[in-house]
Design a protein around this motif. Structure first.
Motif, PDB file in Angstrom:
ATOM      1  N   ALA A  66       0.531  -1.511  -0.352  1.00  0.00           N
ATOM      2  CA  ALA A  66      -0.004  -0.568   0.334  1.00  0.00           C
ATOM      3  C   ALA A  66       0.603   1.038  -0.117  1.00  0.00           C
ATOM      4  O   ALA A  66       1.890   0.965   1.008  1.00  0.00           O
ATOM      5  N   PHE A  67       0.621   2.325  -0.700  1.00  0.00           N
ATOM      6  CA  PHE A  67       1.421   3.067  -0.981  1.00  0.00           C
ATOM      7  C   PHE A  67       0.497   4.145  -0.813  1.00  0.00           C
ATOM      8  O   PHE A  67      -0.097   4.620  -1.801  1.00  0.00           O
ATOM      9  N   VAL A  68       0.895   5.622  -0.092  1.00  0.00           N
ATOM     10  CA  VAL A  68       0.250   6.480   0.316  1.00  0.00           C
ATOM     11  C   VAL A  68       1.117   7.725   0.118  1.00  0.00           C
ATOM     12  O   VAL A  68       2.370   7.984   0.393  1.00  0.00           O
ATOM     13  N   ARG A  69       0.304   8.814  -0.465  1.00  0.00           N
ATOM     14  CA  ARG A  69       0.731   9.565  -1.282  1.00  0.00           C
ATOM     15  C   ARG A  69       0.188  11.339  -0.407  1.00  0.00           C
ATOM     16  O   ARG A  69      -1.391  10.884  -0.308  1.00  0.00           O
ATOM     17  N   TRP A  70       0.302  12.049   0.224  1.00  0.00           N
ATOM     18  CA  TRP A  70      -0.556  13.401   0.918  1.00  0.00           C
ATOM     19  C   TRP A  70       0.257  14.182  -0.212  1.00  0.00           C
ATOM     20  O   TRP A  70       2.088  14.335   0.451  1.00  0.00           O
ATOM     21  N   ALA A  71      -0.243  15.690   0.009  1.00  0.00           N
ATOM     22  CA  ALA A  71       0.629  16.639  -0.056  1.00  0.00           C
ATOM     23  C   ALA A  71      -0.503  18.250   0.246  1.00  0.00           C
ATOM     24  O   ALA A  71      -1.362  17.903  -0.427  1.00  0.00           O
ATOM     25  N   SER A  72      -0.068  19.409   0.827  1.00  0.00           N
ATOM     26  CA  SER A  72      -0.081  20.169   1.010  1.00  0.00           C
ATOM     27  C   SER A  72       0.570  21.378   0.702  1.00  0.00           C
ATOM     28  O   SER A  72       1.624  20.930   0.084  1.00  0.00           O
ATOM     29  N   ASN A  73      -0.112  22.687   0.594  1.00  0.00           N
ATOM     30  CA  ASN A  73       0.689  23.988   0.164  1.00  0.00           C
ATOM     31  C   ASN A  73      -0.370  24.886   1.109  1.00  0.00           C
ATOM     32  O   ASN A  73      -0.756  24.520   2.053  1.00  0.00           O
ATOM     33  N   ASP A  74       0.063  26.243   1.345  1.00  0.00           N
ATOM     34  CA  ASP A  74       0.100  27.271   2.212  1.00  0.00           C
ATOM     35  C   ASP A  74      -2.428  27.198   2.265  1.00  0.00           C
ATOM     36  O   ASP A  74      -2.600  27.850   3.419  1.00  0.00           O
ATOM     37  N   PHE A  75      -2.366  26.535   1.043  1.00  0.00           N
ATOM     38  CA  PHE A  75      -3.855  26.476   1.637  1.00  0.00           C
ATOM     39  C   PHE A  75      -4.300  25.296   2.042  1.00  0.00           C
ATOM     40  O   PHE A  75      -6.053  25.437   2.229  1.00  0.00           O
ATOM     41  N   GLY A  76      -4.442  24.330   2.399  1.00  0.00           N
ATOM     42  CA  GLY A  76      -3.990  23.224   2.928  1.00  0.00           C
ATOM     43  C   GLY A  76      -3.070  21.874   2.016  1.00  0.00           C
ATOM     44  O   GLY A  76      -3.051  22.399   1.091  1.00  0.00           O
ATOM     45  N   THR A  77      -4.683  20.788   1.851  1.00  0.00           N
ATOM     46  CA  THR A  77      -4.127  19.898   1.572  1.00  0.00           C
ATOM     47  C   THR A  77      -4.660  19.663  -0.689  1.00  0.00           C
ATOM     48  O   THR A  77      -5.173  20.117  -0.336  1.00  0.00           O
ATOM     49  N   ILE A  78      -3.236  19.153  -1.042  1.00  0.00           N
ATOM     50  CA  ILE A  78      -4.473  19.201  -2.389  1.00  0.00           C
ATOM     51  C   ILE A  78      -4.327  18.049  -2.991  1.00  0.00           C
ATOM     52  O   ILE A  78      -4.411  17.363  -4.392  1.00  0.00           O
ATOM     53  N   ILE A  79      -3.561  17.063  -2.071  1.00  0.00           N
ATOM     54  CA  ILE A  79      -3.624  15.149  -2.733  1.00  0.00           C
ATOM     55  C   ILE A  79      -3.910  14.467  -1.273  1.00  0.00           C
ATOM     56  O   ILE A  79      -2.698  14.598  -0.498  1.00  0.00           O
ATOM     57  N   SER A  80      -5.019  13.945  -1.627  1.00  0.00           N
ATOM     58  CA  SER A  80      -4.482  12.342  -0.817  1.00  0.00           C
ATOM     59  C   SER A  80      -4.832  11.295  -1.856  1.00  0.00           C
ATOM     60  O   SER A  80      -6.349  11.425  -1.913  1.00  0.00           O
ATOM     61  N   ARG A  81      -3.830   9.879  -1.182  1.00  0.00           N
ATOM     62  CA  ARG A  81      -4.078   8.998  -1.818  1.00  0.00           C
ATOM     63  C   ARG A  81      -3.383   8.255  -1.587  1.00  0.00           C
ATOM     64  O   ARG A  81      -2.385   7.814  -1.203  1.00  0.00           O
ATOM     65  N   ILE A  82      -4.658   6.733  -1.810  1.00  0.00           N
ATOM     66  CA  ILE A  82      -3.918   5.707  -1.578  1.00  0.00           C
ATOM     67  C   ILE A  82      -4.047   4.043  -2.678  1.00  0.00           C
ATOM     68  O   ILE A  82      -5.112   4.967  -2.710  1.00  0.00           O
ATOM     69  N   ASP A  83      -3.324   3.912  -2.551  1.00  0.00           N
ATOM     70  CA  ASP A  83      -2.802   2.439  -3.709  1.00  0.00           C
ATOM     71  C   ASP A  83      -2.557   1.391  -3.517  1.00  0.00           C
ATOM     72  O   ASP A  83      -0.952   1.787  -2.820  1.00  0.00           O
ATOM     73  N   ILE A  84      -2.889   0.230  -3.706  1.00  0.00           N
ATOM     74  CA  ILE A  84      -2.883  -1.147  -3.032  1.00  0.00           C
ATOM     75  C   ILE A  84      -2.514  -1.359  -4.476  1.00  0.00           C
ATOM     76  O   ILE A  84      -3.994  -1.468  -5.735  1.00  0.00           O
ATOM     77  N   VAL A  85      -1.133  -1.653  -3.893  1.00  0.00           N
ATOM     78  CA  VAL A  85      -0.522  -2.308  -6.048  1.00  0.00           C
ATOM     79  C   VAL A  85       0.070  -3.246  -6.011  1.00  0.00           C
ATOM     80  O   VAL A  85       0.930  -3.745  -4.785  1.00  0.00           O
ATOM     81  N   ARG A  86       0.352  -4.588  -6.675  1.00  0.00           N
ATOM     82  CA  ARG A  86       0.664  -6.267  -6.788  1.00  0.00           C
ATOM     83  C   ARG A  86       1.575  -5.271  -7.494  1.00  0.00           C
ATOM     84  O   ARG A  86       1.695  -5.092  -8.762  1.00  0.00           O
ATOM     85  N   ALA A  87       3.354  -5.797  -7.768  1.00  0.00           N
ATOM     86  CA  ALA A  87       4.312  -5.984  -7.912  1.00  0.00           C
ATOM     87  C   ALA A  87       4.803  -6.635  -8.973  1.00  0.00           C
ATOM     88  O   ALA A  87       3.800  -7.699  -9.070  1.00  0.00           O
ATOM     89  N   VAL A  88       4.435  -6.508 -10.683  1.00  0.00           N
ATOM     90  CA  VAL A  88       4.129  -7.177 -11.675  1.00  0.00           C
ATOM     91  C   VAL A  88       6.046  -8.108 -12.165  1.00  0.00           C
ATOM     92  O   VAL A  88       6.996  -7.518 -11.862  1.00  0.00           O
ATOM     93  N   GLU A  89       5.972  -9.117 -12.904  1.00  0.00           N
ATOM     94  CA  GLU A  89       6.556 -10.031 -13.606  1.00  0.00           C
ATOM     95  C   GLU A  89       7.477  -8.995 -14.661  1.00  0.00           C
ATOM     96  O   GLU A  89       6.350  -8.456 -15.493  1.00  0.00           O
TER      97      GLU A  89
END
Length: 173
Positions: A66-89
């Protein structure tokens, strides 16, 4: 790429071991109150520290993380996301995903902090029954994605479901 130039990862060259192996690499960044990328679960094959704010986690083919990404700027959160991923062959088709090289089989992708929190609570519930989230059936993570996308609560993952999945996986050739 032309000539002898090494690929770059935001300000620095990628270590040569990361350029041609069969692992899936996830670039993590942590800049306090600005950018936070982290892995919530998954079995690491390798970890490379680039500097005090960046590192690269690597996963073997078939690993689920599970890969979580969060980012903000001076005005607040601009992204919050979670991806659950299977690594491929190597050679297997995959979806591209920012900060994940080459990409992976996306089992769940959710954005917006309230829904990301629901996924994180669901992961906690899986752990509470004694299961490792990386060992959960990929179909369950797809179910969680579909239910949340439709605005419904996902069904709980049970110990019986987990035992059945593990038995089915052992029986496969």
């Amino acid at each position: 790429m032309t000539g002898n130039a090494a690929p770059r990862v935001r300000g620095g060259p990628v270590p040569s071991a990361l350029q041609s192996d069969e692992l899936t690499h996830v670039e993590l960044t942590h800049v306090e109150k600005k950018i936070e990328h982290w892995v919530r679960f998954g079995r690491l094959a390798e970890e490379t520290v680039i500097d005090r704010r960046r590192r690269i986690f690597a996963f073997r083919p078939g690993a689920i993380f599970a890969f979580v990404r969060w980012a903000s700027n001076d005005f607040g959160t601009i992204i919050s996301r979670i991806d659950i991923v299977r690594a491929v062959e190597p050679g297997e088709p995959y979806q591209t995903l920012p900060f994940v090289r080459p990409g992976g089989d996306t089992l769940l992708k959710i954005d917006g902090w309230p829904r990301v929190e629901r996924v994180l609570r669901h992961i906690d519930a899986v752990q509470a029954i004694g299961s490792d989230p990386e060992d959960v059936s990929p179909d369950h993570w797809r179910h969680v994605h579909n239910r949340l996308t439709a605005g419904h609560e996902p069904r709980a993952y049970t110990a019986d479901q987990h035992r059945a999945f593990l038995l089915r996986r052992r029986a496969e050739p």
